[in-house]
Motif scaffolding. Structure first.
Motif, PDB file in Angstrom:
ATOM      1  N   HIS A  45       0.741  -1.073   0.017  1.00 19.73           N
ATOM      2  CA  HIS A  45       0.066  -0.045   0.044  1.00 19.73           C
ATOM      3  C   HIS A  45       0.661   1.264   0.039  1.00 19.73           C
ATOM      4  CE1 HIS A  45      -3.741  -2.239   1.683  1.00 19.73           C
ATOM      5  NE2 HIS A  45      -3.204  -2.876   0.746  1.00 19.73           N
ATOM      6  N   ALA A  46       2.000   1.339  -0.599  1.00 24.13           N
ATOM      7  CA  ALA A  46       2.844   2.428  -0.848  1.00 24.13           C
ATOM      8  C   ALA A  46       2.237   3.175  -2.238  1.00 24.13           C
ATOM      9  CB  ALA A  46       4.139   2.127  -1.038  1.00 24.13           C
ATOM     10  N   TRP A  47       1.342   3.991  -1.878  1.00 19.37           N
ATOM     11  CA  TRP A  47       0.464   4.552  -2.912  1.00 19.37           C
ATOM     12  C   TRP A  47       0.893   6.137  -3.267  1.00 19.37           C
ATOM     13  CZ3 TRP A  47      -4.272   2.923   0.330  1.00 19.37           C
ATOM     14  CH2 TRP A  47      -4.557   1.681   0.101  1.00 19.37           C
ATOM     15  N   ASP A  48       0.617   6.337  -4.457  1.00 19.84           N
ATOM     16  CA  ASP A  48       0.678   7.941  -4.863  1.00 19.84           C
ATOM     17  C   ASP A  48      -0.667   8.536  -4.533  1.00 19.84           C
ATOM     18  OD1 ASP A  48       0.712  10.125  -6.082  1.00 19.84           O
ATOM     19  OD2 ASP A  48       1.031   9.650  -7.977  1.00 19.84           O
ATOM     20  N   CYS A  49      -0.799   9.182  -3.458  1.00 21.31           N
ATOM     21  CA  CYS A  49      -2.328   9.896  -3.025  1.00 21.31           C
ATOM     22  C   CYS A  49      -2.389  11.075  -3.582  1.00 21.31           C
ATOM     23  CB  CYS A  49      -2.322   9.760  -1.499  1.00 21.31           C
ATOM     24  SG  CYS A  49      -2.274   7.905  -0.876  1.00 21.31           S
ATOM     25  N   GLY A  50      -1.742  11.322  -4.490  1.00 22.37           N
ATOM     26  CA  GLY A  50      -2.137  12.978  -5.105  1.00 22.37           C
ATOM     27  C   GLY A  50      -1.308  13.927  -4.593  1.00 22.37           C
ATOM     28  N   ARG A  51      -1.176  15.135  -4.900  1.00 23.46           N
ATOM     29  CA  ARG A  51      -0.500  16.393  -4.310  1.00 23.46           C
ATOM     30  C   ARG A  51      -1.310  16.631  -3.014  1.00 23.46           C
ATOM     31  NH1 ARG A  51      -2.693  18.099  -9.126  1.00 23.46           N
ATOM     32  NH2 ARG A  51      -3.779  19.827  -7.607  1.00 23.46           N
ATOM     33  N   PRO A  52      -0.514  17.198  -2.123  1.00 27.09           N
ATOM     34  CA  PRO A  52      -0.966  17.544  -0.963  1.00 27.09           C
ATOM     35  C   PRO A  52      -2.397  18.520  -0.917  1.00 27.09           C
ATOM     36  CG  PRO A  52       1.257  17.883  -0.841  1.00 27.09           C
ATOM     37  CD  PRO A  52       1.136  17.527  -2.403  1.00 27.09           C
ATOM     38  N   ASP A  53      -2.711  19.309  -1.935  1.00 26.09           N
ATOM     39  CA  ASP A  53      -3.651  20.105  -2.032  1.00 26.09           C
ATOM     40  C   ASP A  53      -4.582  19.417  -2.913  1.00 26.09           C
ATOM     41  OD1 ASP A  53      -2.256  20.276  -4.382  1.00 26.09           O
ATOM     42  OD2 ASP A  53      -2.657  22.290  -4.675  1.00 26.09           O
ATOM     43  N   ALA A  54      -4.707  18.344  -3.458  1.00 29.25           N
ATOM     44  CA  ALA A  54      -5.600  17.764  -4.318  1.00 29.25           C
ATOM     45  C   ALA A  54      -6.637  17.115  -3.682  1.00 29.25           C
ATOM     46  CB  ALA A  54      -4.919  16.469  -5.105  1.00 29.25           C
ATOM     47  N   PHE A  55      -6.765  16.576  -2.621  1.00 33.43           N
ATOM     48  CA  PHE A  55      -7.786  15.906  -1.734  1.00 33.43           C
ATOM     49  C   PHE A  55      -7.454  16.374  -0.539  1.00 33.43           C
ATOM     50  CE2 PHE A  55      -6.498  12.891  -5.296  1.00 33.43           C
ATOM     51  CZ  PHE A  55      -7.526  13.000  -6.287  1.00 33.43           C
ATOM     52  N   PRO A  56      -8.026  17.431   0.100  1.00 34.00           N
ATOM     53  CA  PRO A  56      -7.509  17.946   1.312  1.00 34.00           C
ATOM     54  C   PRO A  56      -8.521  17.225   2.537  1.00 34.00           C
ATOM     55  CG  PRO A  56      -8.927  19.655   0.276  1.00 34.00           C
ATOM     56  CD  PRO A  56      -8.345  18.839  -0.768  1.00 34.00           C
ATOM     57  N   GLY A  57      -9.672  16.705   2.013  1.00 34.57           N
ATOM     58  CA  GLY A  57     -10.519  16.218   3.075  1.00 34.57           C
ATOM     59  C   GLY A  57      -9.842  14.544   3.276  1.00 34.57           C
ATOM     60  N   TRP A  58      -9.197  14.320   2.376  1.00 32.77           N
ATOM     61  CA  TRP A  58      -8.547  12.777   2.574  1.00 32.77           C
ATOM     62  C   TRP A  58      -7.399  12.875   3.569  1.00 32.77           C
ATOM     63  CZ3 TRP A  58      -6.034   9.487  -2.080  1.00 32.77           C
ATOM     64  CH2 TRP A  58      -5.799   8.274  -1.383  1.00 32.77           C
ATOM     65  N   ARG A  59      -6.679  14.298   3.547  1.00 31.18           N
ATOM     66  CA  ARG A  59      -5.142  14.252   4.284  1.00 31.18           C
ATOM     67  C   ARG A  59      -6.024  14.524   5.677  1.00 31.18           C
ATOM     68  NH1 ARG A  59      -0.220  14.479   2.049  1.00 31.18           N
ATOM     69  NH2 ARG A  59      -0.451  13.587  -0.103  1.00 31.18           N
ATOM     70  N   ARG A  60      -7.235  15.192   5.770  1.00 31.94           N
ATOM     71  CA  ARG A  60      -7.711  15.533   7.221  1.00 31.94           C
ATOM     72  C   ARG A  60      -8.004  14.270   7.941  1.00 31.94           C
ATOM     73  NH1 ARG A  60     -10.274  20.038   4.325  1.00 31.94           N
ATOM     74  NH2 ARG A  60     -12.435  18.753   4.161  1.00 31.94           N
ATOM     75  N   VAL A  61      -8.182  13.069   7.163  1.00 27.97           N
ATOM     76  CA  VAL A  61      -8.651  11.782   7.726  1.00 27.97           C
ATOM     77  C   VAL A  61      -7.440  11.018   7.961  1.00 27.97           C
ATOM     78  CG1 VAL A  61      -9.995   9.570   7.377  1.00 27.97           C
ATOM     79  CG2 VAL A  61     -10.814  11.864   6.885  1.00 27.97           C
ATOM     80  N   VAL A  62      -6.364  11.118   6.970  1.00 27.06           N
ATOM     81  CA  VAL A  62      -5.235  10.328   6.971  1.00 27.06           C
ATOM     82  C   VAL A  62      -3.968  10.981   7.440  1.00 27.06           C
ATOM     83  CG1 VAL A  62      -3.807   8.401   5.860  1.00 27.06           C
ATOM     84  CG2 VAL A  62      -6.260   8.861   5.330  1.00 27.06           C
ATOM     85  N   GLU A  63      -4.013  11.389   8.687  1.00 24.94           N
ATOM     86  CA  GLU A  63      -2.885  12.185   9.250  1.00 24.94           C
ATOM     87  C   GLU A  63      -1.321  11.675   9.023  1.00 24.94           C
ATOM     88  OE1 GLU A  63      -0.803  11.670  11.957  1.00 24.94           O
ATOM     89  OE2 GLU A  63      -1.430   9.698  11.905  1.00 24.94           O
ATOM     90  N   TYR A  64      -1.138  10.302   8.596  1.00 21.21           N
ATOM     91  CA  TYR A  64       0.203  10.196   8.362  1.00 21.21           C
ATOM     92  C   TYR A  64       0.657  10.421   7.063  1.00 21.21           C
ATOM     93  CZ  TYR A  64      -1.380   5.698   6.081  1.00 21.21           C
ATOM     94  OH  TYR A  64      -2.133   4.904   5.217  1.00 21.21           O
ATOM     95  N   MET A  65      -0.034  10.956   6.031  1.00 21.46           N
ATOM     96  CA  MET A  65       0.312  11.167   4.652  1.00 21.46           C
ATOM     97  C   MET A  65       1.481  11.804   4.536  1.00 21.46           C
ATOM     98  SD  MET A  65      -3.077  11.412   2.118  1.00 21.46           S
ATOM     99  CE  MET A  65      -3.916  10.060   1.694  1.00 21.46           C
ATOM    100  N   PRO A  66       1.900  13.059   5.250  1.00 18.65           N
ATOM    101  CA  PRO A  66       3.122  13.735   5.143  1.00 18.65           C
ATOM    102  C   PRO A  66       4.254  12.873   5.615  1.00 18.65           C
ATOM    103  CG  PRO A  66       1.463  15.193   6.075  1.00 18.65           C
ATOM    104  CD  PRO A  66       0.798  13.690   6.014  1.00 18.65           C
ATOM    105  N   ARG A  67       4.175  11.950   6.471  1.00 19.53           N
ATOM    106  CA  ARG A  67       5.116  11.004   7.067  1.00 19.53           C
ATOM    107  C   ARG A  67       5.433  10.156   5.992  1.00 19.53           C
ATOM    108  NH1 ARG A  67       2.196  11.327  11.700  1.00 19.53           N
ATOM    109  NH2 ARG A  67       1.535   9.187  11.685  1.00 19.53           N
ATOM    110  N   ALA A  68       4.451   9.695   5.494  1.00 17.45           N
ATOM    111  CA  ALA A  68       4.542   8.493   4.153  1.00 17.45           C
ATOM    112  C   ALA A  68       5.281   9.157   3.008  1.00 17.45           C
ATOM    113  CB  ALA A  68       3.010   8.085   3.872  1.00 17.45           C
ATOM    114  N   ASP A  69       4.929  10.541   2.730  1.00 15.25           N
ATOM    115  CA  ASP A  69       5.475  11.046   1.622  1.00 15.25           C
ATOM    116  C   ASP A  69       6.896  11.235   1.883  1.00 15.25           C
ATOM    117  OD1 ASP A  69       3.057  11.413   0.164  1.00 15.25           O
ATOM    118  OD2 ASP A  69       2.774  13.591   1.062  1.00 15.25           O
TER     119      ASP A  69
END
Length: 269
Positions: A45-69
């Protein structure tokens, strides 16, 4: 292949103490021997989840995305390059509900090795069940205002560039397929990296719970993963520490990146 590994001494509880578990030995470093031909790195599950500004609601839920990036940018390139130059195999575990992998030869190989799969038996939902699920979506995760972004994010999910399969590296979407890849290559020790250690890498199809049932040792590299954190744990990443303990006690070993890289042998010509 010899290298240090972290284990957790889950003995001896001391009944004489106010808290008997405080008698446990705790974290220890031991030297382990791995057989490269029997070992695989599993990128899950090492995914490309889009740019940080692409799906802000997703990043509000999945707080680890910056660490994963950051891990994808800094850890995955040298790790995967080193493993691909060694005798270790590389497998990929996919998911997310979107077909971004079925065209790959490594996935087609996994399917060919696996008997026809049957979907897990599902219980029958009723109106009360649906209301309870709706309540959880509203109050637990992801929240009504985030649902559209989460759905849109998953609709475009793909391998992160640093984690894309190369050649015919095995690609599995469940434990049976991953077990078939292991059996075909004589693999019995899986070292998981990806996201997230206390969630997908543990519980999703093809994760450690699945593969332990198939008899595999399941380990991880601490710097190559992160965990789902909560309000109380996020600042200190305490859930990651908890997950590393779980791996060490229940499934396998915890390795650190630099000793792992130094220990990798070169592939024979």
């Amino acid at each position: 292949m010899r290298l240090p590994a972290q284990v957790y001494q889950q003995f001896d509880a001391d009944p004489a103490r106010e808290v008997p578990g405080e008698g446990f030995g705790g974290w220890r470093t031991v030297e382990v021997e791995l057989e490269p031909a029997r070992t695989a790195l599993v990128v899950m599950h090492a995914w490309d989840c889009g740019r940080p500004d692409a799906f802000p609601g997703w990043r509000r839920v999945v707080e680890y995305m910056p660490r994963a990036d950051q891990i994808l940018a800094e850890v995955f390139p040298p790790l995967l390059a080193a493993v691909r130059s060694s005798p270790l195999s590389v497998f990929h575990v996919v998911g997310g509900g979107r077909d971004y992998y079925r065209h790959l030869p490594g996935y087609q190989r996994a399917v060919a090795l696996t008997a026809a799969a049957t979907a897990p038996l599902q219980v029958t939902p009723d109106a009360t069940h649906e209301r309870l699920c709706a309540l959880r979506r509203a109050t637990v995760v992801p929240g009504p205002h985030n649902q559209a972004d989460v759905a849109a994010g998953f609709a475009q999910i793909d391998f992160a560039p640093a984690a894309r399969p190369v050649g015919d590296e095995g690609v599995a979407e469940n434990g049976d397929q991953l077990a078939a890849l292991c059996a075909a290559q004589g693999i019995n020790h899986l070292i998981y990296v990806g996201f997230a250690l206390n969630w997908c890498l543990l519980m999703s199809p093809g994760g450690m719970v699945d593969m332990a049932r198939h008899g595999c040792l399941c380990s991880t590299i601490a710097e190559a993963t992160t965990a789902v954190e909560n309000h109380e744990t996020a600042r200190e990443e305490r859930e990651k520490r908890q997950a590393l303990w779980r791996v060490a006690v229940e499934f396998g070993f915890v390795f650190h990146l630099q000793p792992f890289l130094r220990a990798l042998p070169a592939r024979s010509p």
